[in-house]
Design a protein around this motif. Structure first.
Motif, PDB file in Angstrom:
ATOM      1  N   VAL A  86       0.867  -1.180   0.000  1.00  0.00           N
ATOM      2  CA  VAL A  86       0.000   0.000   0.000  1.00  0.00           C
ATOM      3  C   VAL A  86       0.906   1.234   0.000  1.00  0.00           C
ATOM      4  CG1 VAL A  86      -1.825   1.277   1.172  1.00  0.00           C
ATOM      5  CG2 VAL A  86      -1.770  -1.234   1.303  1.00  0.00           C
ATOM      6  N   TYR A  87       0.811   2.021  -1.060  1.00  0.00           N
ATOM      7  CA  TYR A  87       1.640   3.223  -1.212  1.00  0.00           C
ATOM      8  C   TYR A  87       0.851   4.459  -0.808  1.00  0.00           C
ATOM      9  CZ  TYR A  87       5.058   0.540  -3.944  1.00  0.00           C
ATOM     10  OH  TYR A  87       6.001  -0.369  -4.346  1.00  0.00           O
ATOM     11  N   ALA A  88       1.556   5.429  -0.216  1.00  0.00           N
ATOM     12  CA  ALA A  88       0.973   6.728   0.108  1.00  0.00           C
ATOM     13  C   ALA A  88       2.121   7.680   0.411  1.00  0.00           C
ATOM     14  CB  ALA A  88       0.037   6.638   1.306  1.00  0.00           C
ATOM     15  N   HIS A  89       1.827   8.966   0.413  1.00  0.00           N
ATOM     16  CA  HIS A  89       2.850   9.923   0.837  1.00  0.00           C
ATOM     17  C   HIS A  89       3.234   9.648   2.281  1.00  0.00           C
ATOM     18  CE1 HIS A  89       4.360  13.862   2.353  1.00  0.00           C
ATOM     19  NE2 HIS A  89       5.088  13.723   1.256  1.00  0.00           N
ATOM     20  N   GLU A  90       4.458   9.981   2.640  1.00  0.00           N
ATOM     21  CA  GLU A  90       4.973   9.651   3.967  1.00  0.00           C
ATOM     22  C   GLU A  90       4.158  10.295   5.091  1.00  0.00           C
ATOM     23  OE1 GLU A  90       8.994  10.804   3.459  1.00  0.00           O
ATOM     24  OE2 GLU A  90       8.600  12.962   3.590  1.00  0.00           O
ATOM     25  N   GLU A  91       3.574  11.472   4.852  1.00  0.00           N
ATOM     26  CA  GLU A  91       2.759  12.102   5.895  1.00  0.00           C
ATOM     27  C   GLU A  91       1.443  11.353   6.079  1.00  0.00           C
ATOM     28  OE1 GLU A  91       1.502  14.791   8.883  1.00  0.00           O
ATOM     29  OE2 GLU A  91       3.449  14.124   8.108  1.00  0.00           O
ATOM     30  N   THR A  92       0.865  10.885   4.996  1.00  0.00           N
ATOM     31  CA  THR A  92      -0.334  10.049   5.088  1.00  0.00           C
ATOM     32  C   THR A  92      -0.020   8.764   5.841  1.00  0.00           C
ATOM     33  OG1 THR A  92      -1.242  10.931   3.033  1.00  0.00           O
ATOM     34  CG2 THR A  92      -2.029   8.756   3.720  1.00  0.00           C
ATOM     35  N   ALA A  93       1.094   8.131   5.490  1.00  0.00           N
ATOM     36  CA  ALA A  93       1.493   6.896   6.174  1.00  0.00           C
ATOM     37  C   ALA A  93       1.720   7.140   7.658  1.00  0.00           C
ATOM     38  CB  ALA A  93       2.752   6.340   5.517  1.00  0.00           C
ATOM     39  N   ARG A  94       2.340   8.273   7.993  1.00  0.00           N
ATOM     40  CA  ARG A  94       2.607   8.578   9.401  1.00  0.00           C
ATOM     41  C   ARG A  94       1.305   8.755  10.182  1.00  0.00           C
ATOM     42  NH1 ARG A  94       2.397  12.384  12.876  1.00  0.00           N
ATOM     43  NH2 ARG A  94       1.585  13.908  11.372  1.00  0.00           N
ATOM     44  N   LEU A  95       0.384   9.504   9.630  1.00  0.00           N
ATOM     45  CA  LEU A  95      -0.881   9.745  10.325  1.00  0.00           C
ATOM     46  C   LEU A  95      -1.646   8.448  10.560  1.00  0.00           C
ATOM     47  CD1 LEU A  95      -2.175  12.988   8.585  1.00  0.00           C
ATOM     48  CD2 LEU A  95      -1.807  12.700  11.041  1.00  0.00           C
ATOM     49  N   LEU A  96      -1.728   7.609   9.533  1.00  0.00           N
ATOM     50  CA  LEU A  96      -2.503   6.379   9.661  1.00  0.00           C
ATOM     51  C   LEU A  96      -1.800   5.353  10.541  1.00  0.00           C
ATOM     52  CD1 LEU A  96      -3.811   6.040   5.997  1.00  0.00           C
ATOM     53  CD2 LEU A  96      -5.094   6.788   8.009  1.00  0.00           C
ATOM     54  N   SER A  97      -0.480   5.456  10.650  1.00  0.00           N
ATOM     55  CA  SER A  97       0.270   4.543  11.508  1.00  0.00           C
ATOM     56  C   SER A  97       0.317   5.017  12.952  1.00  0.00           C
ATOM     57  CB  SER A  97       1.695   4.384  10.971  1.00  0.00           C
ATOM     58  OG  SER A  97       2.475   3.577  11.834  1.00  0.00           O
ATOM     59  N   ASP A  98       0.574   6.339  13.150  1.00  0.00           N
ATOM     60  CA  ASP A  98       0.809   6.872  14.494  1.00  0.00           C
ATOM     61  C   ASP A  98      -0.461   7.330  15.198  1.00  0.00           C
ATOM     62  OD1 ASP A  98       3.414   6.446  13.828  1.00  0.00           O
ATOM     63  OD2 ASP A  98       4.010   8.554  13.765  1.00  0.00           O
ATOM     64  N   ASP A  99      -1.474   7.700  14.435  1.00  0.00           N
ATOM     65  CA  ASP A  99      -2.680   8.266  15.059  1.00  0.00           C
ATOM     66  C   ASP A  99      -3.955   7.711  14.436  1.00  0.00           C
ATOM     67  OD1 ASP A  99      -4.203   9.875  16.774  1.00  0.00           O
ATOM     68  OD2 ASP A  99      -4.187  11.571  15.375  1.00  0.00           O
ATOM     69  N   PRO A 100      -4.094   6.390  14.326  1.00  0.00           N
ATOM     70  CA  PRO A 100      -5.313   5.852  13.704  1.00  0.00           C
ATOM     71  C   PRO A 100      -6.569   6.193  14.488  1.00  0.00           C
ATOM     72  CG  PRO A 100      -4.042   4.102  14.735  1.00  0.00           C
ATOM     73  CD  PRO A 100      -3.181   5.314  14.744  1.00  0.00           C
ATOM     74  N   ASP A 101      -6.469   6.237  15.833  1.00  0.00           N
ATOM     75  CA  ASP A 101      -7.648   6.557  16.632  1.00  0.00           C
ATOM     76  C   ASP A 101      -8.099   7.987  16.379  1.00  0.00           C
ATOM     77  OD1 ASP A 101      -7.651   4.021  17.724  1.00  0.00           O
ATOM     78  OD2 ASP A 101      -6.534   4.615  19.514  1.00  0.00           O
ATOM     79  N   GLY A 102      -7.144   8.910  16.238  1.00  0.00           N
ATOM     80  CA  GLY A 102      -7.500  10.296  15.960  1.00  0.00           C
ATOM     81  C   GLY A 102      -8.114  10.459  14.585  1.00  0.00           C
ATOM     82  N   VAL A 103      -7.550   9.789  13.585  1.00  0.00           N
ATOM     83  CA  VAL A 103      -8.102   9.847  12.229  1.00  0.00           C
ATOM     84  C   VAL A 103      -9.517   9.276  12.219  1.00  0.00           C
ATOM     85  CG1 VAL A 103      -7.852   8.981   9.870  1.00  0.00           C
ATOM     86  CG2 VAL A 103      -5.841   9.766  11.133  1.00  0.00           C
ATOM     87  N   ARG A 104      -9.715   8.169  12.919  1.00  0.00           N
ATOM     88  CA  ARG A 104     -11.029   7.536  12.985  1.00  0.00           C
ATOM     89  C   ARG A 104     -12.028   8.441  13.726  1.00  0.00           C
ATOM     90  NH1 ARG A 104      -9.554   3.621  15.688  1.00  0.00           N
ATOM     91  NH2 ARG A 104      -8.992   2.123  14.078  1.00  0.00           N
ATOM     92  N   ARG A 105     -11.599   9.040  14.817  1.00  0.00           N
ATOM     93  CA  ARG A 105     -12.491   9.909  15.592  1.00  0.00           C
ATOM     94  C   ARG A 105     -12.920  11.123  14.775  1.00  0.00           C
ATOM     95  NH1 ARG A 105      -9.199  11.036  19.102  1.00  0.00           N
ATOM     96  NH2 ARG A 105      -8.627  13.133  18.459  1.00  0.00           N
ATOM     97  N   ARG A 106     -11.979  11.741  14.062  1.00  0.00           N
ATOM     98  CA  ARG A 106     -12.327  12.913  13.250  1.00  0.00           C
ATOM     99  C   ARG A 106     -13.289  12.529  12.131  1.00  0.00           C
ATOM    100  NH1 ARG A 106      -6.952  14.014  14.639  1.00  0.00           N
ATOM    101  NH2 ARG A 106      -6.087  13.025  12.768  1.00  0.00           N
ATOM    102  N   ALA A 107     -13.111  11.353  11.552  1.00  0.00           N
ATOM    103  CA  ALA A 107     -14.044  10.891  10.524  1.00  0.00           C
ATOM    104  C   ALA A 107     -15.439  10.700  11.102  1.00  0.00           C
ATOM    105  CB  ALA A 107     -13.528   9.586   9.918  1.00  0.00           C
ATOM    106  N   TYR A 108     -15.507  10.083  12.261  1.00  0.00           N
ATOM    107  CA  TYR A 108     -16.801   9.871  12.930  1.00  0.00           C
ATOM    108  C   TYR A 108     -17.490  11.201  13.213  1.00  0.00           C
ATOM    109  CZ  TYR A 108     -20.051   8.764  16.714  1.00  0.00           C
ATOM    110  OH  TYR A 108     -21.171   8.666  17.508  1.00  0.00           O
ATOM    111  N   GLU A 109     -16.755  12.141  13.776  1.00  0.00           N
ATOM    112  CA  GLU A 109     -17.343  13.440  14.127  1.00  0.00           C
ATOM    113  C   GLU A 109     -17.787  14.212  12.893  1.00  0.00           C
ATOM    114  OE1 GLU A 109     -14.179  15.130  16.374  1.00  0.00           O
ATOM    115  OE2 GLU A 109     -14.694  14.050  18.236  1.00  0.00           O
ATOM    116  N   GLU A 110     -17.043  14.073  11.794  1.00  0.00           N
ATOM    117  CA  GLU A 110     -17.407  14.774  10.562  1.00  0.00           C
ATOM    118  C   GLU A 110     -18.724  14.253   9.989  1.00  0.00           C
ATOM    119  OE1 GLU A 110     -15.806  15.323   5.955  1.00  0.00           O
ATOM    120  OE2 GLU A 110     -14.489  14.426   7.458  1.00  0.00           O
TER     121      GLU A 110
END
Length: 276
Positions: A86-110
């Protein structure tokens, strides 16, 4: 409703999912394929897999254009076990690796105010982080077809990735380009977005097909128009900050209207304040 891919260029297919009108691109080579983005949920990714298998039985690699849920939360379903690359920019990879709960929470709230059923699915969705971070550029061999991955700069997010299929003259832009609605600025870099889009246009020719993150594929004239609007917004932000104009008042003068532009103006003001 059955979702399906439509061929927009030689062995390049696009699926427009009706919920959020989000696009997935499938590039087919000889014995291999590439999926660009993976939709939002396990159920959507399952529909996507069925639709892709109607086009090809070849194994695929995955690319995420950025970290927002509607472009990557299907990774875990579509990557398989053991997972494919799975390829992505390094910042995308970092966010999904280091902060999956935050990414998921923001998606839920949106999504909770307008799509509560989708929000409930997102809350329990497993997130598979990209395995192959891209810095500025990477080139893939997709069954004998060259596919270039470009990070051209920050715009919609810090980690936007553009997918170029040169032999088909197709650019997959992710949410750097939007057709079915205005650009989304909540995590954007509005002062940099115009130059990033200008770099995308430098990859294009007169007949290039551009696949936006949402909506119908477009030509370069549409992208030029969006570049003009984003440039106008960027200068509005710079001038408003220099004049000390209130963000709320300035948003009334934007090309996109106050509700859309206000997050961009606030982010632009914050960036300009940090430069002083």
């Amino acid at each position: 409703m059955t979702v399906a891919f439509a061929e927009i260029a030689d062995r390049v297919h696009v699926l427009r999912h009706p919920l959020l009108d989000v696009n997935v691109t499938l590039v087919v080579g000889d014995g291999a394929a590439l999926l660009v983005d993976t939709l939002s949920t396990v159920a959507q990714a399952g529909e996507l897999a069925v639709a892709a298998r109607r086009v090809t039985t070849d194994p695929w690699t995955i690319v995420n254009t950025h970290h927002h849920f509607d472009h990557c939360f299907g990774n875990a379903t579509l990557a398989g076990d053991p997972p494919v690359a799975v390829y992505a920019h390094e910042e995308t990879a970092r966010l999904l690796s280091d902060d999956p709960d935050g990414v998921r929470r923001r998606a839920y709230e949106e999504m909770l105010p307008t799509e509560p059923a989708l929000a409930a699915e997102l809350a329990g969705n497993a997130i598979l982080a990209p395995t192959h971070p891209v810095h500025l550029r990477s080139t893939l061999d997709v069954g004998g077809r060259r596919v270039d991955l470009h990070h051209l700069g920050r715009g919609h997010t810090a980690g936007d990735l553009v997918v170029h299929v040169p032999d088909a003259d197709v650019l997959v832009a992710g949410d750097l380009v939007e057709q079915s609605g205005p650009p989304a600025f909540e995590e954007s870099y509005p002062l940099e977005w115009p130059e990033t889009l200008a770099a995308l246009l430098r990859l294009a020719g007169g007949g290039t097909v551009v696949v936006p993150g949402h909506g119908a594929p477009v030509g370069v004239d549409f992208v030029h128009e969006q570049h003009t609007e984003l440039t106008a917004l960027a200068w509005l932000i710079r001038d408003g900050h220099a004049d000390g104009a209130a963000a709320d008042a300035l948003s009334m003068r934007s090309p996109y209207g106050p509700a859309v532009a206000l997050p961009a103006i606030r982010r632009g003001y914050a960036e300009l304040a940090n430069r002083t």
